[in-house]
Design a protein around this motif. Structure first.
Motif, PDB file in Angstrom:
ATOM      1  N   PRO A   1      33.270  49.026  41.237  1.00 51.49           N
ATOM      2  CA  PRO A   1      34.047  48.691  42.448  1.00 51.49           C
ATOM      3  C   PRO A   1      35.545  48.565  42.217  1.00 51.49           C
ATOM      4  CG  PRO A   1      32.029  47.421  42.406  1.00 51.49           C
ATOM      5  CD  PRO A   1      32.102  48.139  41.086  1.00 51.49           C
TER       6      PRO A   1
ATOM      7  N   VAL B   1      37.759  44.440  47.432  1.00 51.59           N
ATOM      8  CA  VAL B   1      36.641  45.166  46.822  1.00 51.59           C
ATOM      9  C   VAL B   1      35.483  45.286  47.809  1.00 51.59           C
ATOM     10  CG1 VAL B   1      34.836  45.047  45.060  1.00 51.59           C
ATOM     11  CG2 VAL B   1      37.226  44.693  44.419  1.00 51.59           C
TER      12      VAL B   1
ATOM     13  N   VAL C   1      33.944  48.804  49.195  1.00 50.94           N
ATOM     14  CA  VAL C   1      32.529  49.152  49.075  1.00 50.94           C
ATOM     15  C   VAL C   1      31.949  49.459  50.458  1.00 50.94           C
ATOM     16  CG1 VAL C   1      30.241  48.279  48.466  1.00 50.94           C
ATOM     17  CG2 VAL C   1      32.166  47.893  46.927  1.00 50.94           C
TER      18      VAL C   1
ATOM     19  N   SER D   1      32.820  53.493  46.676  1.00 43.92           N
ATOM     20  CA  SER D   1      33.331  53.483  45.303  1.00 43.92           C
ATOM     21  C   SER D   1      34.551  54.370  45.208  1.00 43.92           C
ATOM     22  CB  SER D   1      32.237  53.986  44.351  1.00 43.92           C
ATOM     23  OG  SER D   1      32.723  54.077  43.024  1.00 43.92           O
TER      24      SER D   1
END
Length: 486
Positions: free
Chosen positions: A152, A339, A343, A348
């Motif tokens: 990530p 992050v 996601v 990614s």
């Protein structure tokens, strides 16, 4: 025999020769839609190539959708594709000169067009040898690198390298405070999603990078601009805007400003950060041109310690625009949320792109490439500025580094008119109001000096300016005659 990659028919590979022969027959209607192709063996005999060559050619044509396979029966010509829409054949010249005008023109026209208005270097100016070495190394990598999602936060070795590079600019950003993105544009998009609510106010420079406008419009933000000076935003007007509009964000370039080429002064940086602290302002500092810098200039993130300032960048300008990889450096409190958002929205990073960037940046030749690039840009900057001044187009300032000249056109000319006239001659320009929220840069034009070395650019510009002046003089004469008639 094996001849899958041997040069042959028409000077190309034999496979390509077989594909061309079939395509020609389809184009000439010798093979109509629905017709069965010759058998592999018979066509191999006709073309005097191996059966394996024809098999591979047919498979590639099937993958392209030109023909289709019917198991046990053979290959057949597909139905005709719908005719190509005129809107897909190239850029349209009649659209408004909005923040996406320059990008659309530059990206959609053919390779034969000249692009002094685009924002990237010519391919020949990029480190081709280092990129090819990196790609060869990548091709030999473990299958996990080639096939798996990345982590990530992004490739750890690249984030470690970025932490060291940021440290050279006085920015203390440990690897766990750096998140890789697909590009600098995605970095800003993620930050806008993370920090903004619909209707929030965002400050930008005037002029500023036109894609800031487009992104903020997509996020339904209220955009307010502050005039930009040779040392940074006009601080007095910046303070007034903070007091009046209570903006959530300010987005700017740091070391080398786009489009002006100006650099932030230490005094302006300190005063700007004091105002940001007083009004609770968050700053996104886009440092995409960092490697062009010749003389160190202040980074807001270095003075601020990544408290209110978020630092972003990418590698499209000095490495490759095709390798999409950028980064966000910010305080620990925001990393987890960013992050999660990454996601949720893109899952990614591009693992292969990150690996490729890492291999290219750690290649010993990259620093030499950048050093040579700075010298080349400085030389070209002086040459292009002189050629522009000779036809009455004057730089607003002489930048210390970078590839942009922000220039003022002769009195009475509108940059959008000049840009449209030159577009008809296959030359893509960057008119000033595409960079200006307040539409006050109608006489300005941004030139990418690396893309402005062809003499045709200056000849077409001079001719366009002359025609527009004649048009305006004729219009003035008609108005004058009508006035006398009244």
């Amino acid at each position: 025999m094996s001849d899958l990659s041997t040069a042959g028919i028409g000077g190309s590979t034999r496979i390509e020769g077989v594909m061309a022969a079939i395509s020609d027959r389809i184009a000439s209607r010798s093979l109509a839609p629905g017709a069965r192709l010759p058998s592999v063996r018979s066509f191999a005999k006709t073309m005097q190539v191996s059966v394996s060559t024809v098999v591979e050619a047919y498979e590639r044509l099937a993958a392209e959708g030109t023909i289709r396979s019917r198991p046990g029966s053979g290959f057949y010509v597909c139905g005709q594709l719908p005719p190509l829409s005129l809107t897909e054949t190239g850029a349209t010249s009649d659209r408004n000169v909005d923040p996406l005008w320059i990008s659309r023109q530059s990206l959609e026209v053919g390779d034969d067009a000249l692009k002094p208005g685009c924002g990237w270097l010519p391919p020949s100016w990029l480190p081709q040898a280092a990129l090819r070495r990196a790609m060869r190394t990548l091709a030999r990598s473990d299958i996990g690198v080639l096939a798996n999602y990345g982590t990530p936060l992004g490739l750890p070795p690249l984030r470690q390298l970025l932490a060291r590079r940021l440290g050279e600019h006085g920015i203390n950003a440990p690897p766990d405070q750096i998140m890789l993105t697909e590009s600098g544009t995605q970095a800003i998009d993620l930050l806008c999603r993370f920090l903004l609510e619909r209707g929030d106010t965002v400050l930008v420079d005037d002029p500023c990078y036109f894609n800031f406008h487009a992104l903020l419009r997509a996020h339904r933000a209220n955009v307010v601009s502050v005039p930009f000076t040779p040392t940074g935003p006009d601080i007095e007007l910046f303070g007034q805007a903070l007091e009046r509009h209570k903006p959530r964000l300010y987005i700017t370039n740091s070391a080398i400003h786009n489009p002006t080429g100006a650099a932030l002064s230490p005094v302006t940086a300190h005063r700007l950060l004091k105002l940001a602290d007083a009004f609770g302002l968050i700053i996104i500092e886009d440092d995409i041109f960092a490697d062009f810098e010749t003389v160190p200039v202040p980074r807001l993130a270095a003075y601020d310690g990544l408290d209110r300032v978020i630092h972003i960048g990418s590698f499209s300008k000095t490495l490759s625009a095709s390798v999409r990889c950028g980064f966000i450096a910010t305080k620990p409190d925001w990393i987890d949320g960013l992050v999660d958002l990454k996601v949720a929205s893109s899952f990614s990073c591009g693992q292969m792109s990150a690996e490729l960037v890492y291999l290219a940046l750690k290649d010993g030749s990259y620093r030499k490439h950048v050093e040579a690039l700075r010298v080349r840009l400085a030389k070209t900057m002086a040459e292009v500025a002189a050629r522009l001044e000779a036809i009455g187009i004057v730089p607003w300032l002489k930048p210390q580094a970078g590839m942009f000249l922000w220039c003022r056109l002769p009195e009475g000319l509108d940059a959008a008119d000049v840009a449209r006239a030159c577009l008809a001659e296959g030359i893509i320009l960057a008119p000033g109001n595409a960079f200006s929220v307040s539409d006050t840069a109608g006489r300005f034009m941004r030139f990418n000096v690396a893309q402005s070395t062809d003499a045709r650019i200056f000849a077409v510009l001079e001719a366009a300016i002359g025609k527009l002046r004649m048009r305006d003089q004729a219009a003035d004469a008609i108005s004058f005659d009508r006035g006398l008639g009244n």
